[in-house]
Design a protein around this motif. Structure first.
Motif, PDB file in Angstrom:
ATOM      1  N   VAL A   8       0.829  -1.207   0.000  1.00 34.09           N
ATOM      2  CA  VAL A   8       0.000   0.000   0.000  1.00 34.09           C
ATOM      3  C   VAL A   8       0.864   1.258   0.000  1.00 34.09           C
ATOM      4  O   VAL A   8       0.493   2.284  -0.564  1.00 34.09           O
ATOM      5  CB  VAL A   8      -0.950  -0.012   1.217  1.00 34.09           C
ATOM      6  CG1 VAL A   8      -1.684   1.314   1.362  1.00 34.09           C
ATOM      7  CG2 VAL A   8      -1.947  -1.159   1.090  1.00 34.09           C
TER       8      VAL A   8
ATOM      9  N   VAL B 168      -6.160   0.268   6.592  1.00 34.33           N
ATOM     10  CA  VAL B 168      -5.387  -0.293   5.478  1.00 34.33           C
ATOM     11  C   VAL B 168      -5.639  -1.794   5.360  1.00 34.33           C
ATOM     12  O   VAL B 168      -5.898  -2.310   4.265  1.00 34.33           O
ATOM     13  CB  VAL B 168      -3.879  -0.003   5.660  1.00 34.33           C
ATOM     14  CG1 VAL B 168      -3.046  -0.852   4.695  1.00 34.33           C
ATOM     15  CG2 VAL B 168      -3.589   1.472   5.444  1.00 34.33           C
TER      16      VAL B 168
ATOM     17  N   ALA C 264      -1.370   3.872  -4.136  1.00 31.43           N
ATOM     18  CA  ALA C 264      -2.218   2.703  -3.890  1.00 31.43           C
ATOM     19  C   ALA C 264      -3.559   2.831  -4.582  1.00 31.43           C
ATOM     20  O   ALA C 264      -4.255   1.830  -4.783  1.00 31.43           O
ATOM     21  CB  ALA C 264      -2.426   2.527  -2.382  1.00 31.43           C
TER      22      ALA C 264
ATOM     23  N   THR D  51      -6.623  -0.442  -6.090  1.00 25.30           N
ATOM     24  CA  THR D  51      -7.695  -0.751  -5.154  1.00 25.30           C
ATOM     25  C   THR D  51      -8.680  -1.725  -5.764  1.00 25.30           C
ATOM     26  O   THR D  51      -8.778  -1.861  -6.983  1.00 25.30           O
ATOM     27  CB  THR D  51      -8.468   0.527  -4.755  1.00 25.30           C
ATOM     28  OG1 THR D  51      -9.026   1.101  -5.935  1.00 25.30           O
ATOM     29  CG2 THR D  51      -7.567   1.529  -4.074  1.00 25.30           C
TER      30      THR D  51
ATOM     31  N   LEU E  60      -8.353  -1.703   2.427  1.00 22.28           N
ATOM     32  CA  LEU E  60      -7.513  -1.755   1.230  1.00 22.28           C
ATOM     33  C   LEU E  60      -6.961  -3.146   0.950  1.00 22.28           C
ATOM     34  O   LEU E  60      -6.768  -3.514  -0.210  1.00 22.28           O
ATOM     35  CB  LEU E  60      -6.357  -0.755   1.355  1.00 22.28           C
ATOM     36  CG  LEU E  60      -6.747   0.709   1.542  1.00 22.28           C
ATOM     37  CD1 LEU E  60      -5.516   1.603   1.540  1.00 22.28           C
ATOM     38  CD2 LEU E  60      -7.721   1.157   0.464  1.00 22.28           C
ATOM     39  N   CYS E  61      -6.692  -3.907   2.001  1.00 21.66           N
ATOM     40  CA  CYS E  61      -6.153  -5.264   1.820  1.00 21.66           C
ATOM     41  C   CYS E  61      -7.219  -6.345   1.928  1.00 21.66           C
ATOM     42  O   CYS E  61      -6.967  -7.495   1.580  1.00 21.66           O
ATOM     43  CB  CYS E  61      -5.046  -5.538   2.843  1.00 21.66           C
ATOM     44  SG  CYS E  61      -3.625  -4.429   2.704  1.00 21.66           S
TER      45      CYS E  61
END
Length: 300
Positions: free
Chosen positions: A150, A251, A209, A213, A255-256
């Protein structure tokens, strides 16, 4: 062959005679600090004095003090190898971290190879970390890479994760003695990643990042992608203002794609703490990105 330093006792290490060792100087780079801090911490808990260490490694007290503070010229590997032997530290991860930092210090490959050509064979003879360290790495490495991705590009990501496990190898006893090995390891990872992440006004910059996404990967319409890109950049800018623990949760979760229990296990914090951090983070982001309309005032 000199004997190894005595293992520290259960109580605090008694004060050393002589002048107290000064702090690491601010100018020390992140890669240099990655190996210097474990060496320095090991010295401080070893019970040895600078005078005793000076006799063992055949280096003046002033030079050892400079080395442990990060002042003076970048040290040659043979000096670090001698220190690691006296402090009973694993040499292979230390060598890799030292080599990486040498490049950061603008040393040439020829200088690095010349410094270590006589000692690399001995250094590389102990290349296997403890079994529990290897097991931990197998479990966590992939997830650590997702987090690092990220903030960093591919090469930096791989280097940061590799250095994280080398630092953990050097400090594995500390990790095992901590209240939670997972939390200890996460803090090492975070410090390593953040030391290589560009910052603006003290906030991590990770707009890159936005190009990877989940929302963008499922969109095929160019107009929709541009709109989503703008929204993502706005979100990331707002996320950079979150406290460290809330940023990490967001995050990992948003995002992950980690589940709540997986994020809890990776961070080494209770499930309830992760949930609370996420709620507070979402509330802040909503207030910043979509602030409520101002209440209209009734004319007097």
């Amino acid at each position: 062959m000199s004997s190894k330093p005595p293992a520290p006792g259960p109580g605090p290490v008694p004060p050393r005679p002589g002048r107290k060792l000064g702090p690491i100087v601010e100018s020390v780079g992140s890669a240099h600090r990655a190996w210097l801090e474990p060496v320095r911490d090991t010295y401080l808990t070893s019970g040895l004095t600078l005078s005793e260490l000076s006799v063992r490694v055949r280096l003046s007290k002033s030079k050892i003090s400079e080395l442990l503070r990060g002042t003076g010229l970048y040290p040659r590997w043979e000096i670090i190898l001698s220190l690691s032997a006296e402090l009973n530290m694993p040499q292979w991860p230390l060598y890799r971290l030292w080599r990486h930092a040498a490049f950061e210090a603008h040393k040439t490959r020829e200088w690095i190879d010349r410094c270590s050509e006589r000692t690399t064979t001995a250094t590389a003879s102990h290349t296997v970390p403890p079994l529990d360290h290897r097991a931990f790495r197998e479990l966590a490495e992939g997830d650590y890479s997702l987090y690092a991705q990220v903030f960093l590009d591919d090469d930096q990501r791989d280097s940061a994760v590799s250095d994280t496990f080398d630092i953990l190898w050097l400090r594995w006893n500390d990790a095992l003695a901590s209240s939670d090995t997972r939390r200890f390891a996460w803090e090492v990872l975070r410090a390593t990643v953040m030391s290589r992440t560009p910052h603006i006004d003290g906030r991590p910059e990770f707009g890159a990042a936005a190009f990877d996404t989940v929302a963008l990967r499922v969109l095929t319409d160019d107009t929709a992608r541009v709109h989503q890109m703008a929204e993502s950049l706005e979100l990331f800018k707002a996320m950079s203002r979150l406290p460290d623990n809330q940023l990490d949760v967001m995050v990992l979760r948003r995002l992950c794609g980690f589940a709540l229990d997986s994020a809890s296990a990776l961070l080494g914090v209770p499930l309830a703490t992760v949930g609370s951090d996420e709620r507070h983070a979402v509330h802040f982001l909503e207030s910043v990105i979509c602030p409520p309309p101002e209440t209209e005032r009734t004319p007097a």
